[in-house]
Scaffold this motif. Sequence first.
Motif, PDB file in Angstrom:
ATOM      1  N   LYS A   1       0.842  -1.200   0.000  1.00  0.00           N
ATOM      2  CA  LYS A   1       0.000   0.000   0.000  1.00  0.00           C
ATOM      3  C   LYS A   1       0.877   1.251   0.000  1.00  0.00           C
ATOM      4  N   LYS A   2       0.598   2.147  -0.918  1.00  0.00           N
ATOM      5  CA  LYS A   2       1.398   3.373  -1.091  1.00  0.00           C
ATOM      6  C   LYS A   2       1.450   4.205   0.184  1.00  0.00           C
ATOM      7  N   THR A   3       0.337   4.309   0.903  1.00  0.00           N
ATOM      8  CA  THR A   3       0.322   5.109   2.125  1.00  0.00           C
ATOM      9  C   THR A   3       1.272   4.539   3.177  1.00  0.00           C
ATOM     10  N   VAL A   4       1.350   3.220   3.251  1.00  0.00           N
ATOM     11  CA  VAL A   4       2.261   2.572   4.203  1.00  0.00           C
ATOM     12  C   VAL A   4       3.710   2.788   3.762  1.00  0.00           C
TER      13      VAL A   4
ATOM     14  N   ALA B   1       8.847   5.479   4.739  1.00  0.00           N
ATOM     15  CA  ALA B   1       9.947   6.303   4.219  1.00  0.00           C
ATOM     16  C   ALA B   1      10.148   7.545   5.089  1.00  0.00           C
ATOM     17  N   LYS B   2       9.067   8.174   5.476  1.00  0.00           N
ATOM     18  CA  LYS B   2       9.159   9.372   6.312  1.00  0.00           C
ATOM     19  C   LYS B   2       9.695   9.038   7.701  1.00  0.00           C
ATOM     20  N   ALA B   3       9.233   7.933   8.272  1.00  0.00           N
ATOM     21  CA  ALA B   3       9.642   7.543   9.627  1.00  0.00           C
ATOM     22  C   ALA B   3      11.097   7.097   9.712  1.00  0.00           C
ATOM     23  N   THR B   4      11.680   6.739   8.576  1.00  0.00           N
ATOM     24  CA  THR B   4      13.045   6.202   8.599  1.00  0.00           C
ATOM     25  C   THR B   4      14.036   7.063   7.817  1.00  0.00           C
ATOM     26  N   GLU B   5      13.696   8.323   7.618  1.00  0.00           N
ATOM     27  CA  GLU B   5      14.627   9.229   6.931  1.00  0.00           C
ATOM     28  C   GLU B   5      15.970   9.212   7.643  1.00  0.00           C
ATOM     29  N   GLY B   6      17.026   9.193   6.870  1.00  0.00           N
ATOM     30  CA  GLY B   6      18.366   9.266   7.445  1.00  0.00           C
ATOM     31  C   GLY B   6      18.967   7.935   7.863  1.00  0.00           C
ATOM     32  N   ILE B   7      18.314   6.833   7.533  1.00  0.00           N
ATOM     33  CA  ILE B   7      18.907   5.539   7.872  1.00  0.00           C
ATOM     34  C   ILE B   7      20.219   5.362   7.112  1.00  0.00           C
ATOM     35  N   ASP B   8      21.070   4.494   7.637  1.00  0.00           N
ATOM     36  CA  ASP B   8      22.357   4.219   7.010  1.00  0.00           C
ATOM     37  C   ASP B   8      22.322   2.996   6.105  1.00  0.00           C
ATOM     38  N   ILE B   9      21.446   2.046   6.442  1.00  0.00           N
ATOM     39  CA  ILE B   9      21.417   0.758   5.742  1.00  0.00           C
ATOM     40  C   ILE B   9      19.969   0.414   5.404  1.00  0.00           C
ATOM     41  N   LEU B  10      19.731  -0.039   4.188  1.00  0.00           N
ATOM     42  CA  LEU B  10      18.410  -0.523   3.785  1.00  0.00           C
ATOM     43  C   LEU B  10      18.538  -1.957   3.318  1.00  0.00           C
ATOM     44  N   VAL B  11      17.725  -2.839   3.924  1.00  0.00           N
ATOM     45  CA  VAL B  11      17.623  -4.221   3.469  1.00  0.00           C
ATOM     46  C   VAL B  11      16.177  -4.400   3.006  1.00  0.00           C
ATOM     47  N   ASN B  12      15.967  -4.365   1.692  1.00  0.00           N
ATOM     48  CA  ASN B  12      14.625  -4.470   1.125  1.00  0.00           C
ATOM     49  C   ASN B  12      14.329  -5.943   0.875  1.00  0.00           C
TER      50      ASN B  12
ATOM     51  N   ILE C   1       6.332  -7.007  -3.672  1.00  0.00           N
ATOM     52  CA  ILE C   1       6.410  -5.583  -3.978  1.00  0.00           C
ATOM     53  C   ILE C   1       6.336  -5.435  -5.498  1.00  0.00           C
ATOM     54  N   PRO C   2       5.462  -4.568  -6.003  1.00  0.00           N
ATOM     55  CA  PRO C   2       5.370  -4.411  -7.457  1.00  0.00           C
ATOM     56  C   PRO C   2       6.649  -3.830  -8.047  1.00  0.00           C
ATOM     57  N   GLY C   3       6.944  -4.200  -9.255  1.00  0.00           N
ATOM     58  CA  GLY C   3       8.148  -3.717  -9.930  1.00  0.00           C
ATOM     59  C   GLY C   3       8.065  -2.236 -10.229  1.00  0.00           C
ATOM     60  N   GLY C   4       9.202  -1.635 -10.441  1.00  0.00           N
ATOM     61  CA  GLY C   4       9.273  -0.216 -10.767  1.00  0.00           C
ATOM     62  C   GLY C   4      10.706   0.252 -10.690  1.00  0.00           C
ATOM     63  N   SER C   5      10.904   1.493 -11.001  1.00  0.00           N
ATOM     64  CA  SER C   5      12.259   2.040 -10.936  1.00  0.00           C
ATOM     65  C   SER C   5      12.653   2.286  -9.487  1.00  0.00           C
ATOM     66  N   ILE C   6      13.921   2.483  -9.249  1.00  0.00           N
ATOM     67  CA  ILE C   6      14.388   2.736  -7.883  1.00  0.00           C
ATOM     68  C   ILE C   6      13.835   4.032  -7.316  1.00  0.00           C
ATOM     69  N   GLU C   7      13.560   4.996  -8.189  1.00  0.00           N
ATOM     70  CA  GLU C   7      12.984   6.256  -7.726  1.00  0.00           C
ATOM     71  C   GLU C   7      11.554   6.083  -7.210  1.00  0.00           C
ATOM     72  N   GLU C   8      10.842   5.114  -7.758  1.00  0.00           N
ATOM     73  CA  GLU C   8       9.468   4.863  -7.320  1.00  0.00           C
ATOM     74  C   GLU C   8       9.454   4.204  -5.967  1.00  0.00           C
TER      75      GLU C   8
END
Length: 99
Positions: A68-71, A76-87, A92-99
């Motif tokens: 869900k986009k809202t989630v 994203a807002k709650a975790t601004e400034g993290i050092d490491i992302l493990v996705n 998750i639907p496909g898309g560009s990294i910017e999406e």
Amino acid sequence: MDLELTGKSALITGASRGIGRAIAQVLAAEGVNLHLAARSAQDLEKAREEIRRSHNIGITLHPGDLSKKTVQDALAKATEGIDILVNNAGAIPGGSIEE
């Protein structure tokens, strides 16, 4: 092993079990503060309890359906400034990294 990550912060999606939970354990052992995201609040609570038994780090839980986009936006807002992302979240639907 010391990867010199003490004090860093990581967001791990799909963190309540399996690979995501194992990655959370390893990063916690390195002193990384965790943001754990998954659908089930109950499973996230269990993961947090298990990790806290052996590691003194900060752990913030983010239960929700990341399809869900809202989630996604809230996480994203709650975790601004993290050092490491493990996705690691599935379905998750496909898309560009910017999406």
